[in-house]
Design an enzyme around this catalytic site. Structure first.
Site, PDB file in Angstrom:
ATOM      1  N   GLN A   1      13.163  44.346  85.861  1.00  0.00           N
ATOM      2  CA  GLN A   1      12.306  43.564  84.987  1.00  0.00           C
ATOM      3  C   GLN A   1      10.919  44.210  84.983  1.00  0.00           C
ATOM      4  OE1 GLN A   1      12.657  39.333  85.962  1.00  0.00           O
ATOM      5  NE2 GLN A   1      14.893  39.427  85.942  1.00  0.00           N
TER       6      GLN A   1
ATOM      7  N   GLU B   1      11.635  37.652  82.873  1.00  0.00           N
ATOM      8  CA  GLU B   1      12.471  36.459  83.063  1.00  0.00           C
ATOM      9  C   GLU B   1      11.694  35.432  83.884  1.00  0.00           C
ATOM     10  OE1 GLU B   1      16.385  37.160  84.713  1.00  0.00           O
ATOM     11  OE2 GLU B   1      16.885  35.024  84.647  1.00  0.00           O
TER      12      GLU B   1
ATOM     13  N   ASN C   1      23.171  35.175  77.297  1.00  0.00           N
ATOM     14  CA  ASN C   1      23.068  36.172  78.361  1.00  0.00           C
ATOM     15  C   ASN C   1      24.314  36.158  79.238  1.00  0.00           C
ATOM     16  OD1 ASN C   1      21.341  37.986  80.203  1.00  0.00           O
ATOM     17  ND2 ASN C   1      21.988  36.374  81.616  1.00  0.00           N
ATOM     18  N   GLU C   2      24.901  37.309  79.467  1.00  0.00           N
ATOM     19  CA  GLU C   2      25.974  37.536  80.450  1.00  0.00           C
ATOM     20  C   GLU C   2      27.001  36.397  80.508  1.00  0.00           C
ATOM     21  OE1 GLU C   2      24.367  38.764  84.282  1.00  0.00           O
ATOM     22  OE2 GLU C   2      23.750  40.681  83.434  1.00  0.00           O
TER      23      GLU C   2
ATOM     24  N   GLU D   1      19.476  45.234  79.909  1.00  0.00           N
ATOM     25  CA  GLU D   1      19.122  45.172  81.341  1.00  0.00           C
ATOM     26  C   GLU D   1      19.645  46.439  81.988  1.00  0.00           C
ATOM     27  OE1 GLU D   1      19.908  41.654  83.708  1.00  0.00           O
ATOM     28  OE2 GLU D   1      19.666  40.376  81.941  1.00  0.00           O
TER      29      GLU D   1
ATOM     30  N   TYR E   1      23.245  47.853  86.683  1.00  0.00           N
ATOM     31  CA  TYR E   1      22.339  48.097  87.816  1.00  0.00           C
ATOM     32  C   TYR E   1      23.060  49.013  88.798  1.00  0.00           C
ATOM     33  CZ  TYR E   1      19.701  44.055  86.089  1.00  0.00           C
ATOM     34  OH  TYR E   1      18.975  43.192  85.318  1.00  0.00           O
TER      35      TYR E   1
ATOM     36  N   ASN F   1      19.771  35.135  83.537  1.00  0.00           N
ATOM     37  CA  ASN F   1      20.569  33.970  83.923  1.00  0.00           C
ATOM     38  C   ASN F   1      19.806  32.670  83.669  1.00  0.00           C
ATOM     39  OD1 ASN F   1      22.451  35.812  84.789  1.00  0.00           O
ATOM     40  ND2 ASN F   1      22.016  35.582  86.961  1.00  0.00           N
TER      41      ASN F   1
HETATM   42  O1  AHR Z   1      17.631  40.790  86.097  1.00  0.00           O
HETATM   43  C1  AHR Z   1      18.174  39.920  87.062  1.00  0.00           C
HETATM   44  C2  AHR Z   1      19.449  39.239  86.602  1.00  0.00           C
HETATM   45  O2  AHR Z   1      20.456  40.198  86.488  1.00  0.00           O
HETATM   46  C3  AHR Z   1      19.415  38.585  85.246  1.00  0.00           C
HETATM   47  O3  AHR Z   1      18.941  37.283  85.294  1.00  0.00           O
HETATM   48  C4  AHR Z   1      20.863  38.592  84.845  1.00  0.00           C
HETATM   49  O4  AHR Z   1      21.023  38.628  83.452  1.00  0.00           O
HETATM   50  C5  AHR Z   1      21.431  39.790  85.547  1.00  0.00           C
HETATM   51  O5  AHR Z   1      22.607  39.502  86.210  1.00  0.00           O
END
Ligand code: AHR
Length: 511
Positions: free
Chosen positions: A355, A27, A172-173, A292, A244, A72
């Site tokens: 990432q 990213e 994305n999201e 992700e 996450y 993001n």
């Molecule tokens: O990977 C970091 C961020 O986590 C990304 O930009 C977003 O898609 C997610 O919330």
């Protein structure tokens, strides 16, 4: 000492190992691109400005596909800013990360980097601030051979041949209120349907990923997937998932059990996609792109290393953002995430660890300095290397432990693959016991086992503890070391030290 038996059967196949399960993510965030993969002037930089040390580690890690450019970031990005003569590219404010984006690196640079790294490009488009017109334009720019305005612009910008990008994220999201251009499920579902339709009219061979939930605790989780797919089922090929995990307040047991949540999340999304399929009486299967996933210590938005809170910091170019340092516990947990992905490899056919470099990443690099492997690098690298052929269904009988956040879990967690071409079974196994070693037996039904060809373990190093990490000063504090393993009475046996992740590979013939 705890004990565990892992049973597999040659006939009980989940499906082929999807190579795209070993994906990563680059990213425009923090120092992932700038001073991560790209640093003209670095002693190892090649003629494009790509860091050769990071390229070498990426190749060694076995990464197969890389999602780009966000995250993001993509929800406010104009991809056209990143193509054409570099000196004419605009500098812009990136609101997602409160950063100045120079656009020195863009689509052409990423495609060239991906070629050098030997990875497939997975391109995300902006459906936050943009729409159908820009969506079809970028597909024409990237994939059409020539003779039209956008494809000829690509050729004029130095790429005679199309980039031929197969997999595209439709935003994305967009379920998250933090996202630029946040939408309701109905708003997004309709946009994804129309953008996807227009993109496939330009190139019918592409594969499209619809935005799913940002995590399993989103208030809209479940209904979001159902609504989005009810609109866009015919146009899309995958629904995305993001997750996450971290250790909260010293609750190591919940952290070690967090793959339970990954299992639950995957199975719920698959069930939702299949419910839409049934309702539509469709024969098409929509799979999961878990694009992700990782360990991320989210310390809140107002800390020093997350200076993107408007008004709290200067606008800077590639500031240090979320450069988490990973320890032994994190590596064991990442090993269990890879096991969860493999066990669901019949439906999760793309996955991207987030990432690649510096930003919550397995690889760290310093500007004008070294690049090194974090602890979480190792389970990824070995699983990507040795998970070949077919995934076998694993039945684990193990002591169990209780966790306050994710319920009870097996102390020993595993996934197993069988490579018929090479005659090898590979076992990826974690011992989540914090104090006790575990005696592990792998019963190989339908196989005759021969020599053990690989046995390595990652665990607490001598003199260290479960928080030991690799740092710039001690880059190899945690790594893989040889493990004793043998074949006895036809079964593979080993003893795993407390808090460890291991890989075993054994020669097999069919019994
Ligand atoms: O990977 C970091 C961020 O986590 C990304 O930009 C977003 O898609 C997610 O919330």
């Amino acid at each position: 000492m705890s004990t565990a038996t892992i049973t597999v059967d040659r006939e009980f196949i989940v499906g082929p190992v999807p190579r795209r399960l070993f994906g990563s993510f680059v990213e425009h965030m923090g120092r992932c691109v700038y001073t991560g993969i790209y640093e003209p002037g670095h002693p190892s930089a090649d003629e494009h400005g790509f860091r050769r040390d990071v390229l070498d580690l990426t190749r060694e890690m076995g990464v197969s596909i890389v999602r780009y450019p966000g995250g993001n970031f993509v929800s406010g990005y104009r991809w056209e800013d990143g193509v054409g003569p570099v000196e004419q590219r605009p500098r812009r404010l990136d609101g997602a990360w409160h950063t100045v984006e120079t656009n020195a690196f863009g689509l052409h640079e990423f495609a060239a980097w991906a070629k050098e790294a030997g990875v497939e490009v997975m391109e995300a488009i902006n459906l936050g601030t943009r729409g159908v017109e820009e969506a079809r334009a970028i597909v024409e720019y990237a994939n059409h051979p020539g003779g039209t305005e956008w494809s000829d612009k690509r050729r004029a910008n130095g790429a005679e041949e199309p980039f031929d990008i197969r997999v595209w994220n439709l935003g994305n999201e967009l379920d998250g209120p933090w996202q630029i251009g946040h939408k309701t499920a109905d708003e997004y579902g309709r946009l994804a349907q129309e953008a996807g339709k227009a993109m496939k009219l330009v190139d019918p061979t592409i594969e499209l990923v619809a935005v799913g939930s940002s995590n399993s605790h989103m208030p809209t989780f479940g209904s979001w997937e159902h609504t989005v797919l009810s609109h866009a089922y015919d146009e899309v090929d995958y629904i995305s998932m993001h997750a996450y995990y971290q250790e909260h307040d010293g609750d190591a047991l919940s952290f070690l059990a967090s793959a339970n949540d990954m299992d639950y999340f995957i199975e719920s999304v698959v069930a939702t996609a299949d419910a839409v399929k049934a309702k539509r009486q469709s024969s098409k299967v929509v799979n999961v792109s878990f694009d992700e996933w990782n360990v991320w210590y989210q310390r809140g938005l107002e800390t020093e290393d997350q200076p993107h809170v408007v008004g709290k910091a200067q606008w800077r170019e590639h500031p240090r953002l979320i450069e988490d340092q990973y320890n032994v516990t994190d590596a064991v947990v990442v090993g269990t995430f890879l096991n969860s992905l493999l066990r669901h490899g019949d439906r999760v056919t793309i996955a991207n660890q987030a990432q690649l470099v510096n930003v919550i990443a397995p690889i760290r690099s310093e500007e004008n300095g070294p690049a090194w492997r974090q602890t979480i690098y190792w389970p990824f690298a070995r699983t990507a290397e040795l998970a070949r052929g077919d995934i076998l269904r694993t039945v684990v009988r193990s002591d169990r432990f209780a966790s306050s956040q994710y319920g009870d879990a097996d102390v020993v967690d595993a996934s197993v693959t069988y490579d018929a071409d090479r005659g090898r079974v590979a076992v990826f196994v974690a011992n989540r016991g914090l104090e006790e070693a575990s005696d592990v037996t792998v019963a190989l039904r339908g196989f005759t086992a021969g020599q053990v060809t690989r046995a390595e373990v990652l665990t607490i190093p001598e003199g260290g503890d479960r928080f030991t990490a690799n740092t710039e000063a001690a880059q190899d504090a945690v790594g893989l070391t040889p493990l004793q393993a043998s074949v006895q009475d036809g079964a593979l046996r080993t003893t795993l030290p407390p808090l460890s992740w291991a890989v075993l590979e054994v020669e097999v013939t069919q019994a």
